[in-house]
Design an enzyme around this catalytic site. Structure first.
Site, PDB file in Angstrom:
ATOM      1  N   ASP A 199       0.864  -1.187   0.000  1.00  0.00           N
ATOM      2  CA  ASP A 199       0.000   0.000   0.000  1.00  0.00           C
ATOM      3  C   ASP A 199       0.903   1.240   0.000  1.00  0.00           C
ATOM      4  O   ASP A 199       2.138   1.134   0.077  1.00  0.00           O
ATOM      5  CB  ASP A 199      -0.920   0.022   1.228  1.00  0.00           C
ATOM      6  CG  ASP A 199      -2.234   0.758   0.973  1.00  0.00           C
ATOM      7  OD1 ASP A 199      -3.289   0.117   0.873  1.00  0.00           O
ATOM      8  OD2 ASP A 199      -2.196   2.006   0.848  1.00  0.00           O
TER       9      ASP A 199
ATOM     10  N   VAL B 276       1.304   0.740  -6.902  1.00  0.00           N
ATOM     11  CA  VAL B 276       1.099  -0.301  -7.928  1.00  0.00           C
ATOM     12  C   VAL B 276       1.470   0.158  -9.333  1.00  0.00           C
ATOM     13  O   VAL B 276       1.670  -0.660 -10.221  1.00  0.00           O
ATOM     14  CB  VAL B 276      -0.353  -0.841  -7.949  1.00  0.00           C
ATOM     15  CG1 VAL B 276      -0.624  -1.722  -6.746  1.00  0.00           C
ATOM     16  CG2 VAL B 276      -1.378   0.281  -8.083  1.00  0.00           C
TER      17      VAL B 276
ATOM     18  N   ASN C 234      -6.065  -5.439  -5.922  1.00  0.00           N
ATOM     19  CA  ASN C 234      -7.184  -4.745  -5.269  1.00  0.00           C
ATOM     20  C   ASN C 234      -7.040  -3.224  -5.278  1.00  0.00           C
ATOM     21  O   ASN C 234      -8.038  -2.513  -5.293  1.00  0.00           O
ATOM     22  CB  ASN C 234      -7.280  -5.255  -3.821  1.00  0.00           C
ATOM     23  CG  ASN C 234      -8.143  -4.370  -2.958  1.00  0.00           C
ATOM     24  OD1 ASN C 234      -9.366  -4.403  -3.033  1.00  0.00           O
ATOM     25  ND2 ASN C 234      -7.503  -3.540  -2.127  1.00  0.00           N
TER      26      ASN C 234
ATOM     27  N   TYR D 272     -14.279   6.059 -14.034  1.00  0.00           N
ATOM     28  CA  TYR D 272     -14.127   4.881 -13.154  1.00  0.00           C
ATOM     29  C   TYR D 272     -14.686   3.640 -13.850  1.00  0.00           C
ATOM     30  O   TYR D 272     -14.064   2.572 -13.852  1.00  0.00           O
ATOM     31  CB  TYR D 272     -14.855   5.157 -11.848  1.00  0.00           C
ATOM     32  CG  TYR D 272     -14.784   4.048 -10.817  1.00  0.00           C
ATOM     33  CD1 TYR D 272     -13.623   3.830 -10.082  1.00  0.00           C
ATOM     34  CD2 TYR D 272     -15.891   3.235 -10.570  1.00  0.00           C
ATOM     35  CE1 TYR D 272     -13.567   2.820  -9.120  1.00  0.00           C
ATOM     36  CE2 TYR D 272     -15.840   2.227  -9.611  1.00  0.00           C
ATOM     37  CZ  TYR D 272     -14.680   2.029  -8.894  1.00  0.00           C
ATOM     38  OH  TYR D 272     -14.626   1.028  -7.942  1.00  0.00           O
TER      39      TYR D 272
ATOM     40  N   LYS E 171     -12.930  -0.017 -14.789  1.00  0.00           N
ATOM     41  CA  LYS E 171     -13.404  -1.299 -14.249  1.00  0.00           C
ATOM     42  C   LYS E 171     -13.906  -2.221 -15.372  1.00  0.00           C
ATOM     43  O   LYS E 171     -13.826  -3.450 -15.259  1.00  0.00           O
ATOM     44  CB  LYS E 171     -14.484  -1.062 -13.190  1.00  0.00           C
ATOM     45  CG  LYS E 171     -13.944  -0.346 -11.939  1.00  0.00           C
ATOM     46  CD  LYS E 171     -12.814  -1.113 -11.282  1.00  0.00           C
ATOM     47  CE  LYS E 171     -12.327  -0.496  -9.988  1.00  0.00           C
ATOM     48  NZ  LYS E 171     -11.235  -1.252  -9.360  1.00  0.00           N
TER      49      LYS E 171
ATOM     50  N   THR F 201     -16.769   1.248   2.752  1.00  0.00           N
ATOM     51  CA  THR F 201     -15.319   1.361   2.986  1.00  0.00           C
ATOM     52  C   THR F 201     -14.944   2.841   2.887  1.00  0.00           C
ATOM     53  O   THR F 201     -15.729   3.661   2.377  1.00  0.00           O
ATOM     54  CB  THR F 201     -14.495   0.580   1.931  1.00  0.00           C
ATOM     55  OG1 THR F 201     -14.540   1.323   0.707  1.00  0.00           O
ATOM     56  CG2 THR F 201     -15.003  -0.830   1.724  1.00  0.00           C
TER      57      THR F 201
HETATM   58  N1  LIG Z   1     -16.057   0.168  -1.739  1.00  0.00           N
HETATM   59  C1  LIG Z   1     -16.824  -0.052  -2.784  1.00  0.00           C
HETATM   60  O1  LIG Z   1     -18.030   0.251  -2.747  1.00  0.00           O
HETATM   61  C2  LIG Z   1     -16.253  -0.686  -4.026  1.00  0.00           C
HETATM   62  C3  LIG Z   1     -17.155  -1.104  -5.009  1.00  0.00           C
HETATM   63  C4  LIG Z   1     -16.673  -1.684  -6.162  1.00  0.00           C
HETATM   64  C5  LIG Z   1     -15.313  -1.862  -6.339  1.00  0.00           C
HETATM   65  N2  LIG Z   1     -14.451  -1.437  -5.387  1.00  0.00           N
HETATM   66  C6  LIG Z   1     -13.021  -1.633  -5.642  1.00  0.00           C
HETATM   67  O2  LIG Z   1     -12.427  -2.352  -4.582  1.00  0.00           O
HETATM   68  C7  LIG Z   1     -11.056  -1.975  -4.450  1.00  0.00           C
HETATM   69  C8  LIG Z   1     -10.775  -1.594  -3.006  1.00  0.00           C
HETATM   70  O3  LIG Z   1     -11.596  -0.475  -2.694  1.00  0.00           O
HETATM   71  P1  LIG Z   1     -11.944  -0.035  -1.196  1.00  0.00           P
HETATM   72  O4  LIG Z   1     -13.349   0.323  -1.188  1.00  0.00           O
HETATM   73  O5  LIG Z   1     -11.427  -1.014  -0.235  1.00  0.00           O
HETATM   74  O6  LIG Z   1     -11.093   1.327  -1.149  1.00  0.00           O
HETATM   75  P2  LIG Z   1     -10.198   1.989   0.023  1.00  0.00           P
HETATM   76  O7  LIG Z   1      -9.995   3.394  -0.416  1.00  0.00           O
HETATM   77  O8  LIG Z   1     -10.788   1.712   1.346  1.00  0.00           O
HETATM   78  O9  LIG Z   1      -8.828   1.183  -0.084  1.00  0.00           O
HETATM   79  C9  LIG Z   1      -8.013   1.272  -1.225  1.00  0.00           C
HETATM   80  C10 LIG Z   1      -6.561   1.096  -0.797  1.00  0.00           C
HETATM   81  O10 LIG Z   1      -5.749   1.190  -1.981  1.00  0.00           O
HETATM   82  C11 LIG Z   1      -4.621   1.991  -1.669  1.00  0.00           C
HETATM   83  N3  LIG Z   1      -4.085   2.593  -2.883  1.00  0.00           N
HETATM   84  C12 LIG Z   1      -4.608   3.618  -3.600  1.00  0.00           C
HETATM   85  N4  LIG Z   1      -3.797   3.930  -4.618  1.00  0.00           N
HETATM   86  C13 LIG Z   1      -2.747   3.066  -4.554  1.00  0.00           C
HETATM   87  C14 LIG Z   1      -1.588   2.880  -5.331  1.00  0.00           C
HETATM   88  N5  LIG Z   1      -1.315   3.668  -6.397  1.00  0.00           N
HETATM   89  N6  LIG Z   1      -0.727   1.897  -4.986  1.00  0.00           N
HETATM   90  C15 LIG Z   1      -0.977   1.111  -3.915  1.00  0.00           C
HETATM   91  N7  LIG Z   1      -2.064   1.243  -3.122  1.00  0.00           N
HETATM   92  C16 LIG Z   1      -2.929   2.214  -3.449  1.00  0.00           C
HETATM   93  C17 LIG Z   1      -5.134   3.023  -0.682  1.00  0.00           C
HETATM   94  O11 LIG Z   1      -4.061   3.606   0.072  1.00  0.00           O
HETATM   95  C18 LIG Z   1      -6.074   2.193   0.157  1.00  0.00           C
HETATM   96  O12 LIG Z   1      -5.420   1.614   1.270  1.00  0.00           O
HETATM   97  C19 LIG Z   1     -10.810  -0.843  -5.454  1.00  0.00           C
HETATM   98  O13 LIG Z   1     -10.240  -1.373  -6.629  1.00  0.00           O
HETATM   99  C20 LIG Z   1     -12.218  -0.335  -5.726  1.00  0.00           C
HETATM  100  O14 LIG Z   1     -12.332   0.295  -6.982  1.00  0.00           O
HETATM  101  C21 LIG Z   1     -14.882  -0.857  -4.226  1.00  0.00           C
END
Ligand SMILES: NC(=O)c1ccc[n+]([C@@H]2O[C@H](COP(=O)([O-])OP(=O)(O)OC[C@H]3O[C@@H](n4cnc5c(N)ncnc54)[C@H](O)[C@@H]3O)[C@@H](O)[C@H]2O)c1
Length: 259
Positions: free
Chosen positions: A37, A59, A85, A151, A155, A188
């Site tokens: 992270d 990443v 992720n 976005y 995706k 989240t």
């Molecule tokens: N929460 C939702 O409703 C939801 C819905 C659909 C998809 N998603 C997807 O699930 C995944 C996780 O989302 P979440 O809700 O847990 O988000 P979050 O913001 O709680 O966590 C995301 C994490 O990724 C890290 N991050 C961001 N940019 C980064 C980078 N360049 N390199 C390394 N780490 C990085 C952040 O520091 C954070 O810890 C994402 O891909 C998101 O698009 C989330």
């Protein structure tokens, strides 16, 4: 006996939300993990709590990907699981979105997944026992959303990248399975980070009550449980598939008539 005893995995974006819950669930089932992270305080605290390794890594930084893979191989001896992720969401109408923001979102959500896959497959092949790659897409990768066009584009790309990689690995006969996960509205921290201009931040609970057939937002652990299934041998005949975890959001609409 855990479902992942003897397996080694990497979870990107593991300091928060779905990534953090996934790290906890996979570790509980016996996996040895490398967490990555940008948020070192939360990432290393979680790693310490679950006996994982933590590596600071963006990443999108290709130069550092070999050292992330090496962390798994030198510390735990192999690589079996990649959970791609890490992701961000940038909200707003396209005419108001800068090319810089479009590219930043593409870089993290798409380039980051590409690099995760490019660098994990040789290590999984060296380990010699197949592997499971799980990519985080979204319901936004299954259908359009006004205000989230950029976005959705990222995706949707992940969704078809997963299917293509599933075929590439099947063609190579390496036993590596590749699947995508499509969460709906999950409570989240990502929702608090969406820049919304003049608008109020989106409350995922209120948004879910208004739109999700099950009437509530999902919890990160409910997505992590699906990722566990795909990471484990329980899903041994699944590759190129989409696991939708959305409380019915993409199934259709229901109308709740007042009492
Ligand atoms: N929460 C939702 O409703 C939801 C819905 C659909 C998809 N998603 C997807 O699930 C995944 C996780 O989302 P979440 O809700 O847990 O988000 P979050 O913001 O709680 O966590 C995301 C994490 O990724 C890290 N991050 C961001 N940019 C980064 C980078 N360049 N390199 C390394 N780490 C990085 C952040 O520091 C954070 O810890 C994402 O891909 C998101 O698009 C989330």
């Amino acid at each position: 006996m855990g479902l992942l005893d003897g397996k080694v995995g990497i979870v990107t974006g593991a300091a928060s939300g779905i990534g953090a819950a996934t790290a906890q669930v996979l570790a509980r089932e016996g996996a040895k993990l490398v967490l990555t992270d940008l948020d070192d305080a939360a990432g290393s605290a979680l790693a310490d709590a679950i006996g994982a390794a933590y590596v600071h890594h963006d990443v999108t930084d290709e130069d550092l990907w070999p050292s992330v893979i090496a962390a798994a191989e030198t510390r735990f001896g192999r690589l079996d699981i990649m959970v791609a992720n890490a992701g961000i969401g940038i909200m707003g109408n396209v005419i108001d979105m800068s090319l810089r923001d479009w590219r930043r979102q593409m870089a993290i959500n798409v380039d980051g997944v590409f690099l995760s896959v490019k660098y994990c497959i040789p290590a999984m092949r060296r380990s010699g026992n197949g592997g499971s790659i799980v990519m985080l897409s979204s319901v936004a990768g299954l259908r359009g959303s006004a205000g989230l066009a950029g976005y959705s584009a990222t995706k949707g790309a992940v969704r078809l990248f997963a299917k293509s990689m599933a075929l590439e690995c099947a063609q190579a006969g390496d036993g590596i399975r590749v699947n995508s996960v499509h969460p709906g509205i999950i409570a989240t921290p990502i929702w608090g980070k969406l820049p919304v201009g003049q608008n109020r931040p989106i409350d995922p609970h209120a948004a879910a009550e208004a739109s999700v057939p099950l009437g509530k937002a999902g919890e990160a652990e409910e997505v992590a449980n699906g990722i566990l299934f795909l990471a484990s041998d329980l899903s041994s005949h699944m590759t190129g598939s989409e696991l939708v975890i959305d409380g019915g959001l993409t199934a259709g609409r229901i109308v709740r008539l007042g009492a």
